[in-house]
Enzyme design. Sequence first.
Site, PDB file in Angstrom:
ATOM      1  N   ASP A  97       5.124   8.743  -0.702  1.00  0.00           N
ATOM      2  CA  ASP A  97       3.720   8.327  -0.775  1.00  0.00           C
ATOM      3  C   ASP A  97       3.409   8.161  -2.265  1.00  0.00           C
ATOM      4  OD1 ASP A  97       0.933   8.250  -1.017  1.00  0.00           O
ATOM      5  OD2 ASP A  97       0.617   9.612   0.669  1.00  0.00           O
ATOM      6  N   VAL A  98       3.062   6.941  -2.679  1.00  0.00           N
ATOM      7  CA  VAL A  98       2.903   6.688  -4.121  1.00  0.00           C
ATOM      8  C   VAL A  98       1.716   7.416  -4.738  1.00  0.00           C
ATOM      9  CG1 VAL A  98       4.074   4.446  -4.077  1.00  0.00           C
ATOM     10  CG2 VAL A  98       1.577   4.545  -3.783  1.00  0.00           C
TER      11      VAL A  98
ATOM     12  N   LYS B 247      -7.371  -3.667  -8.403  1.00  0.00           N
ATOM     13  CA  LYS B 247      -6.340  -4.612  -8.854  1.00  0.00           C
ATOM     14  C   LYS B 247      -6.569  -5.020 -10.315  1.00  0.00           C
ATOM     15  CE  LYS B 247      -3.572  -4.713  -5.395  1.00  0.00           C
ATOM     16  NZ  LYS B 247      -2.142  -4.363  -5.545  1.00  0.00           N
TER      17      LYS B 247
ATOM     18  N   THR C 299       1.106 -12.444   4.734  1.00  0.00           N
ATOM     19  CA  THR C 299       1.287 -11.120   5.344  1.00  0.00           C
ATOM     20  C   THR C 299      -0.017 -10.781   6.079  1.00  0.00           C
ATOM     21  OG1 THR C 299       0.303  -9.664   3.683  1.00  0.00           O
ATOM     22  CG2 THR C 299       2.555 -10.423   3.255  1.00  0.00           C
TER      23      THR C 299
ATOM     24  N   TYR D 145     -11.543  -3.149  -3.785  1.00  0.00           N
ATOM     25  CA  TYR D 145     -10.140  -3.570  -3.888  1.00  0.00           C
ATOM     26  C   TYR D 145      -9.929  -4.365  -5.183  1.00  0.00           C
ATOM     27  CZ  TYR D 145      -5.882  -6.254  -2.807  1.00  0.00           C
ATOM     28  OH  TYR D 145      -4.639  -6.833  -2.858  1.00  0.00           O
TER      29      TYR D 145
HETATM   30  N1  LIG Z   1      -0.923 -10.409   1.146  1.00  0.00           N
HETATM   31  C1  LIG Z   1      -1.740 -10.885   0.219  1.00  0.00           C
HETATM   32  O1  LIG Z   1      -2.438 -11.899   0.421  1.00  0.00           O
HETATM   33  C2  LIG Z   1      -1.776 -10.200  -1.134  1.00  0.00           C
HETATM   34  C3  LIG Z   1      -2.438 -10.873  -2.178  1.00  0.00           C
HETATM   35  C4  LIG Z   1      -2.489 -10.265  -3.432  1.00  0.00           C
HETATM   36  C5  LIG Z   1      -1.897  -9.032  -3.635  1.00  0.00           C
HETATM   37  N2  LIG Z   1      -1.275  -8.397  -2.593  1.00  0.00           N
HETATM   38  C6  LIG Z   1      -0.667  -7.099  -2.890  1.00  0.00           C
HETATM   39  O2  LIG Z   1       0.696  -7.147  -2.532  1.00  0.00           O
HETATM   40  C7  LIG Z   1       1.158  -5.834  -2.226  1.00  0.00           C
HETATM   41  C8  LIG Z   1       1.920  -5.859  -0.912  1.00  0.00           C
HETATM   42  O3  LIG Z   1       1.019  -6.213   0.134  1.00  0.00           O
HETATM   43  P1  LIG Z   1       1.462  -6.977   1.474  1.00  0.00           P
HETATM   44  O4  LIG Z   1       0.606  -8.179   1.585  1.00  0.00           O
HETATM   45  O5  LIG Z   1       2.940  -7.128   1.513  1.00  0.00           O
HETATM   46  O6  LIG Z   1       0.917  -5.952   2.569  1.00  0.00           O
HETATM   47  P2  LIG Z   1       1.665  -4.926   3.534  1.00  0.00           P
HETATM   48  O7  LIG Z   1       2.644  -5.652   4.397  1.00  0.00           O
HETATM   49  O8  LIG Z   1       0.569  -4.144   4.170  1.00  0.00           O
HETATM   50  O9  LIG Z   1       2.499  -4.019   2.550  1.00  0.00           O
HETATM   51  C9  LIG Z   1       2.004  -2.876   1.911  1.00  0.00           C
HETATM   52  C10 LIG Z   1       3.112  -1.848   1.880  1.00  0.00           C
HETATM   53  O10 LIG Z   1       2.698  -0.734   1.086  1.00  0.00           O
HETATM   54  C11 LIG Z   1       3.099   0.447   1.729  1.00  0.00           C
HETATM   55  N3  LIG Z   1       2.188   1.522   1.339  1.00  0.00           N
HETATM   56  C12 LIG Z   1       0.851   1.585   1.560  1.00  0.00           C
HETATM   57  N4  LIG Z   1       0.370   2.737   1.082  1.00  0.00           N
HETATM   58  C13 LIG Z   1       1.420   3.414   0.544  1.00  0.00           C
HETATM   59  C14 LIG Z   1       1.571   4.669  -0.083  1.00  0.00           C
HETATM   60  N5  LIG Z   1       0.516   5.496  -0.265  1.00  0.00           N
HETATM   61  N6  LIG Z   1       2.794   5.047  -0.509  1.00  0.00           N
HETATM   62  C15 LIG Z   1       3.849   4.233  -0.334  1.00  0.00           C
HETATM   63  N7  LIG Z   1       3.786   3.040   0.259  1.00  0.00           N
HETATM   64  C16 LIG Z   1       2.581   2.634   0.701  1.00  0.00           C
HETATM   65  C17 LIG Z   1       3.038   0.151   3.229  1.00  0.00           C
HETATM   66  O11 LIG Z   1       3.968   0.927   3.974  1.00  0.00           O
HETATM   67  P3  LIG Z   1       3.606   2.362   4.593  1.00  0.00           P
HETATM   68  O12 LIG Z   1       2.301   2.172   5.298  1.00  0.00           O
HETATM   69  O13 LIG Z   1       4.754   2.675   5.497  1.00  0.00           O
HETATM   70  O14 LIG Z   1       3.542   3.309   3.452  1.00  0.00           O
HETATM   71  C18 LIG Z   1       3.457  -1.320   3.272  1.00  0.00           C
HETATM   72  O15 LIG Z   1       4.841  -1.467   3.485  1.00  0.00           O
HETATM   73  C19 LIG Z   1      -0.089  -4.940  -2.227  1.00  0.00           C
HETATM   74  O16 LIG Z   1      -0.175  -4.260  -3.460  1.00  0.00           O
HETATM   75  C20 LIG Z   1      -1.219  -5.933  -2.102  1.00  0.00           C
HETATM   76  O17 LIG Z   1      -2.425  -5.428  -2.630  1.00  0.00           O
HETATM   77  C21 LIG Z   1      -1.194  -8.952  -1.358  1.00  0.00           C
END
Ligand SMILES: NC(=O)c1ccc[n+]([C@@H]2O[C@H](COP(=O)([O-])OP(=O)(O)OC[C@H]3O[C@@H](n4cnc5c(N)ncnc54)[C@H](OP(=O)(O)O)[C@@H]3O)[C@@H](O)[C@H]2O)c1
Length: 254
Positions: free
Chosen positions: A64-65, A163, A194, A159
Amino acid sequence: MTSRFTDRTALVTGAGSGIGRAVALAFAAEGANVVVAGRRRGPLDETVALAEAAGGKALAVTADVSRAADLQAAVAAAVERFGSLDVAVNNAGVFHGGGPLADLSEEDWHTQLGINVTGVFLALQAEIRQMRTQPAGGAIVNIASTFGLHKRQPGATAYAATKAAVSVLTRGAALDHIGDGVRINAVSPGATATSMSLRPGETEAGRAERMQREVPLGRVASVEEVAAAVLYLASDDAASVVGTELVVDSGQTA
Ligand SMILES: NC(=O)c1ccc[n+]([C@@H]2O[C@H](COP(=O)([O-])OP(=O)(O)OC[C@H]3O[C@@H](n4cnc5c(N)ncnc54)[C@H](OP(=O)(O)O)[C@@H]3O)[C@@H](O)[C@H]2O)c1
């Protein structure tokens, strides 16, 4: 044939799904040993299986980060299994409680801050403390967001604030530690394919229609496109790129 990351070890947080999994698989495909971290074991094991099927070596670490000890253990596991930590991608993040700021619960505020900001801070500390002991140093890529840059969207203020903090942490840490041989940058994705970019109740088809209206390119970025930007910044091709943020957003903030 050697690739950009042959025999290098990369730690990716949040690697059980979405962008993090795509990043881990892209590193594995380019010869890296990958250490995948997240809270849920099942998705991490799936990422490991996919990385191994692609010919890579991979290790899952439950972490857990928001907990310093978990990150220290993840870094220690990478070094124990593979001998060094050359690359780290701080990708774990959450979006909680969309809606006007005055209606956000304190709990949702603290959860996002704890994972998106404190999680990146603690990860940077654990990773830099290891990398600065290594003759070859290391490279770190944080995943920020266009929400923290100049994309404006109602209902995402908390959020966006987390960021923006990731962007500032990236620039500050980059300056603090480039002298230690640790190169730090960020990738700022826009809407990416995603579940995080789906509005409540929205289907993928609904999102595709919305993207045609809202986004200059007319579509979301794929997770592979975001991963390609991460690998560039982590590679020696970007050896003189320090403290920058590479935007991958289909033109949303152009
Ligand atoms: N998708 C978009 O449009 C988008 C746009 C801009 C930025 N982002 C950023 O990209 C990153 C990845 O997001 P994603 O879109 O791939 O969403 P996602 O599929 O929900 O991935 C997030 C991952 O983070 C893990 N996580 C959450 N809380 C955690 C914790 N406390 N400790 C360790 N792991 C944790 C989750 O796994 P567990 O729940 O198993 O821990 C999950 O695998 C995020 O930082 C997000 O803010 C996404």
